[in-house]
Design a protein around this motif. Structure first.
Motif, mmCIF file in Angstrom:
data_model
loop_
_atom_site.group_PDB
_atom_site.id
_atom_site.type_symbol
_atom_site.label_atom_id
_atom_site.label_comp_id
_atom_site.label_asym_id
_atom_site.label_seq_id
_atom_site.Cartn_x
_atom_site.Cartn_y
_atom_site.Cartn_z
ATOM 1 N N GLY A 103 38.095 10.876 7.295
ATOM 2 C CA GLY A 103 38.056 11.168 5.858
ATOM 3 C C GLY A 103 38.085 9.909 5.014
ATOM 4 O O GLY A 103 37.398 9.826 3.988
ATOM 5 N N LEU A 104 38.859 8.931 5.433
ATOM 6 C CA LEU A 104 38.936 7.664 4.703
ATOM 7 C C LEU A 104 37.592 6.943 4.716
ATOM 8 O O LEU A 104 37.120 6.464 3.685
ATOM 9 C CB LEU A 104 40.024 6.771 5.304
ATOM 10 N N VAL A 105 36.954 6.901 5.884
ATOM 11 C CA VAL A 105 35.649 6.244 6.001
ATOM 12 C C VAL A 105 34.620 6.964 5.122
ATOM 13 O O VAL A 105 33.860 6.328 4.375
ATOM 14 C CB VAL A 105 35.189 6.187 7.471
ATOM 15 N N VAL A 106 34.595 8.287 5.185
ATOM 16 C CA VAL A 106 33.647 9.068 4.371
ATOM 17 C C VAL A 106 33.942 8.870 2.889
ATOM 18 O O VAL A 106 33.021 8.682 2.080
ATOM 19 C CB VAL A 106 33.700 10.560 4.760
ATOM 20 N N ASN A 107 35.222 8.890 2.524
ATOM 21 C CA ASN A 107 35.610 8.732 1.122
ATOM 22 C C ASN A 107 35.210 7.366 0.590
ATOM 23 O O ASN A 107 34.681 7.248 -0.518
ATOM 24 C CB ASN A 107 37.112 8.954 0.974
ATOM 25 N N VAL A 108 35.445 6.316 1.336
ATOM 26 C CA VAL A 108 35.064 4.973 0.904
ATOM 27 C C VAL A 108 33.534 4.853 0.833
ATOM 28 O O VAL A 108 32.998 4.231 -0.088
ATOM 29 C CB VAL A 108 35.667 3.899 1.833
ATOM 30 N N ALA A 109 32.831 5.457 1.779
ATOM 31 C CA ALA A 109 31.368 5.379 1.788
ATOM 32 C C ALA A 109 30.761 6.110 0.595
ATOM 33 O O ALA A 109 29.738 5.685 0.066
ATOM 34 C CB ALA A 109 30.821 5.956 3.088
ATOM 35 N N THR A 110 31.383 7.201 0.163
ATOM 36 C CA THR A 110 30.801 7.987 -0.922
ATOM 37 C C THR A 110 31.284 7.577 -2.303
ATOM 38 O O THR A 110 30.518 7.642 -3.261
ATOM 39 C CB THR A 110 31.067 9.490 -0.715
ATOM 40 N N THR A 111 32.558 7.173 -2.425
ATOM 41 C CA THR A 111 33.100 6.874 -3.755
ATOM 42 C C THR A 111 33.451 5.411 -3.945
ATOM 43 O O THR A 111 33.804 5.011 -5.043
ATOM 44 C CB THR A 111 34.360 7.714 -4.035
#
Length: 146
Positions: A103-111
């Protein structure tokens, strides 16, 4: 069997926090499901139907997450004084840690980095949970060898 449980504090505190987050997640999911149902019932064109469907899907995902957090928290509080039962806590803690990292990786990649604050809090919480479970599990293993 009650033995020395060095990870007791970490497991109990993080377990209580997971229970609180799980309860809040259930409330949020009810709001999402109700809002999605209202949008679907209103049938306000294709946009309303699409938003209602998305809200319903997010509500269902939030219910699953909240229930998982409640189980994690309840087991953490329940087993914090029982090192012999912390193997389950350790496995569940590793699972939640992996999911939080994803979730952290996805969150940083998107936002971008600014949107990762909540994921970092979740990461710290899951690391503390795993550490408490591991300390208790190791204490039980050492007690068995003595």
């Amino acid at each position: 069997m009650q033995t020395n449980a060095p990870g007791r504090g970490k497991l109990k505190v993080t377990g209580i926090l997971y229970i609180i987050f799980g309860a809040l997640g259930l409330l949020l999911s009810l709001a999402l499901l109700a809002g999605g149902g209202l949008l679907l019932a209103a049938g306000a064109g294709t946009v309303g139907i699409a938003l209602g469907a998305v809200a319903g899907i997010l509500g269902a995902i939030t219910v699953l997450t909240a229930v998982f957090y409640l189980i994690l928290g309840i087991l953490g509080v329940r087993n914090c004084d029982k090192p012999e039962k912390c193997g389950v806590n350790f496995v569940l803690g590793i699972i939640v840690l992996v999911l939080v990292v994803i979730g952290l990786v996805v969150n940083v990649a998107t936002t971008g980095p600014s949107g990762a604050l909540s994921s970092v809090v979740g990461l710290v919480l899951s690391i503390l949970y795993v550490m408490g479970a591991k300390e208790n599990k190791d204490a039980h293993a050492m007690a068995g060898k003595v």
